[in-house]
Scaffold this motif. Structure first.
Motif, mmCIF file in Angstrom:
data_model
loop_
_atom_site.group_PDB
_atom_site.id
_atom_site.type_symbol
_atom_site.label_atom_id
_atom_site.label_comp_id
_atom_site.label_asym_id
_atom_site.label_seq_id
_atom_site.Cartn_x
_atom_site.Cartn_y
_atom_site.Cartn_z
ATOM 1 N N ARG A 6 0.840 -1.214 0.000
ATOM 2 C CA ARG A 6 0.000 0.000 0.000
ATOM 3 C C ARG A 6 0.869 1.255 0.000
ATOM 4 N N ILE A 7 1.976 1.240 0.737
ATOM 5 C CA ILE A 7 2.904 2.379 0.734
ATOM 6 C C ILE A 7 3.398 2.633 -0.691
ATOM 7 N N ALA A 8 3.808 1.568 -1.366
ATOM 8 C CA ALA A 8 4.318 1.695 -2.737
ATOM 9 C C ALA A 8 3.245 2.266 -3.670
ATOM 10 N N ASP A 9 2.009 1.831 -3.498
ATOM 11 C CA ASP A 9 0.906 2.335 -4.332
ATOM 12 C C ASP A 9 0.670 3.831 -4.095
ATOM 13 N N ILE A 10 0.649 4.245 -2.824
ATOM 14 C CA ILE A 10 0.394 5.657 -2.493
ATOM 15 C C ILE A 10 1.526 6.538 -2.996
ATOM 16 N N ILE A 11 2.768 6.051 -2.887
ATOM 17 C CA ILE A 11 3.910 6.811 -3.407
ATOM 18 C C ILE A 11 3.719 7.079 -4.896
ATOM 19 N N GLU A 12 3.338 6.048 -5.637
ATOM 20 C CA GLU A 12 3.135 6.188 -7.079
ATOM 21 C C GLU A 12 2.003 7.177 -7.373
ATOM 22 N N LEU A 49 2.379 11.142 -9.314
ATOM 23 C CA LEU A 49 1.579 11.604 -10.444
ATOM 24 C C LEU A 49 0.711 12.802 -10.063
ATOM 25 N N GLU A 50 0.092 12.708 -8.900
ATOM 26 C CA GLU A 50 -0.831 13.748 -8.447
ATOM 27 C C GLU A 50 -0.135 15.085 -8.205
ATOM 28 N N CYS A 51 1.073 15.033 -7.622
ATOM 29 C CA CYS A 51 1.792 16.254 -7.239
ATOM 30 C C CYS A 51 2.869 16.641 -8.252
ATOM 31 N N ASP A 52 2.950 15.906 -9.368
ATOM 32 C CA ASP A 52 3.927 16.201 -10.426
ATOM 33 C C ASP A 52 5.354 16.256 -9.869
ATOM 34 N N ILE A 53 5.735 15.214 -9.137
ATOM 35 C CA ILE A 53 7.073 15.110 -8.544
ATOM 36 C C ILE A 53 8.056 14.609 -9.601
ATOM 37 N N ASP A 54 9.224 15.229 -9.664
ATOM 38 C CA ASP A 54 10.276 14.803 -10.590
ATOM 39 C C ASP A 54 10.946 13.539 -10.039
ATOM 40 N N ARG A 55 10.664 12.408 -10.666
ATOM 41 C CA ARG A 55 11.183 11.126 -10.186
ATOM 42 C C ARG A 55 12.707 11.125 -10.093
ATOM 43 N N ARG A 56 13.362 11.842 -10.999
ATOM 44 C CA ARG A 56 14.825 11.825 -11.048
ATOM 45 C C ARG A 56 15.435 12.402 -9.784
#
Length: 386
Positions: free
Chosen positions: A124-130, A134-141
């Motif tokens: 569930r943690i992994a799902d919420i992180i994902e 997307l929701e907050c437009d976080i730069d994955r890099r």
């Protein structure tokens, strides 16, 4: 000097320079060299590396009071590094994205139940992180790792939850599983220790040399900060004050012992005692009964506040800190009890020779303290490894 010793020193120097920039920006290269004792050449090399990697930038700024020529000062790029802070509690998990200044960029949460397995929780943690990326437009890099704070005894180096009474977990390889699901390095620590770190860096303990943080909520615990460092003890279990025995004939604790301190203070124990008289589902309902003047509710909460004051006296007598930070769900939800606890301390419970030796303060970070501290721990781990 052997090569691995040289590599270790380079990593330590790099981390030291980064932390100085982070805490004292804007700052000149000369000032960094003076503080650290490193040569100007070494400092310049490290600053150049950090600049090339996009962590810092240099600007020309006027000297103080507008006098003198402009000098080249180094600043941190706040979003150069982003980490994920996670707080796991008995009934809820909180997740936040943290920049290098400890600011929460965005956050989310999900409910937990006592029957949730470690595997279900981690998934569930992994799902919420994902979802949040997307929701907050976080730069994955820019995401460098995950930090998790939870109640219990943690093997920090191995990332293993040795034992958590509140979560019902034992020997859970949490860091390894998180890395498998997210691809990110993960570090796990005790929730109050990471919260104390956050308070030290940007909260109520800023500038303190010897601070005790106390948490009163679903459990009772403490963390000791000595000269800016968390005191951990041999097995990272220093501060588990909730499981000190105050009455060997007392109530049974979740840990299996009788008469633990936390059975007189924590929320589950208070609700369990209250429900013997009247069905009470939440701590809010119990406090509402107290405000209505219900005698048994007044007794239970007044007793809990007295034990909180006794706890403060005990840690002050043991550690002689310059400040005590009060935190946790009870203080967050019912800030009015802060004054009651403080009054009890100074009128009844604090040993007289120590009364003027410390201050009692509230946590500044409240419900975000653990995710901020966890995120900052993840950043520190990243810079130590890189």
């Amino acid at each position: 000097m052997k090569k691995h010793d040289q590599d270790f020193m380079k990593r330590q120097n790099r981390l030291t320079v980064f932390q100085i920039i982070k805490n004292e920006q804007p700052i000149s290269r000369a000032a960094i060299a003076k503080q650290t004792g490193m040569s100007p050449t070494t400092v310049s090399r490290i600053v150049s590396e950090l600049t090339e990697e996009g962590y810092v930038h240099e600007t020309e700024e006027q000297a103080s009071a507008g006098r003198g020529r402009k000098s080249s000062l180094i600043r941190l790029l706040d979003t150069a590094v982003i980490s994920i802070g996670v707080e796991l509690d008995r009934h809820q998990a909180n997740i936040g994205f943290i920049d290098v200044q400890g600011n929460v960029l965005c956050s989310g949460n999900f409910p937990r139940s006592s029957g949730d397995t470690p595997e279900a929780t981690v998934a569930r943690i992994a799902d919420i992180i994902e979802e949040l990326i997307l929701e907050c437009d976080i730069d994955r890099r820019r995401i460098v790792g995950i930090g998790v704070g939870l109640p219990g005894i943690i093997d920090v180096e191995a990332g293993i939850v040795n034992f958590s009474v509140q979560l019902g977990w034992k020997n859970v390889q949490l860091a390894e599983r998180l890395k498998e699901l997210t691809g990110l390095q993960a570090v796990v620590d005790n929730e109050l220790k990471v919260k104390a770190l956050a308070e030290q860096l940007k909260g109520s303990a800023y500038g303190s040399n010897r601070t005790v943080l106390l948490g009163f909520g679903n459990g009772v615990g403490s963390a000791l900060i000595l000269e800016g460092e968390i005191y951990r003890g041999v097995t990272n279990s220093a501060g588990e004050i909730g499981h000190t025995t105050v009455d060997p004939e007392g109530m049974m604790c979740d840990c299996g012992k009788a008469g633990c301190l936390q059975t007189y203070i924590n929320i589950p124990s208070l609700l369990s005692e209250a429900s013997k008289i009247k069905p009470v589902r939440t701590i809010e309902e119990l406090f509402a009964e107290r405000r209505a003047g219900t005698r048994w509710a007044c007794y239970l909460i007044d007793r809990a506040l007295a034990y909180m004051a006794i706890t403060i006296n005990n840690v002050v007598s043991m550690y002689n800190p310059d400040s005590v930070i009060l935190s946790g769900e009870i203080l967050d939800k019912f800030p009015e009890v802060y004054e009651e606890i403080t009054n009890l301390c100074y009128t009844q419970y604090i040993w007289e020779p120590l009364q003027d030796s410390f201050t009692i303060v509230r946590s500044k970070l409240h419900e975000h303290g653990v995710i901020i501290g966890s995120g900052l721990v993840a950043q520190d781990r990243y810079f130590q490894l890189n």
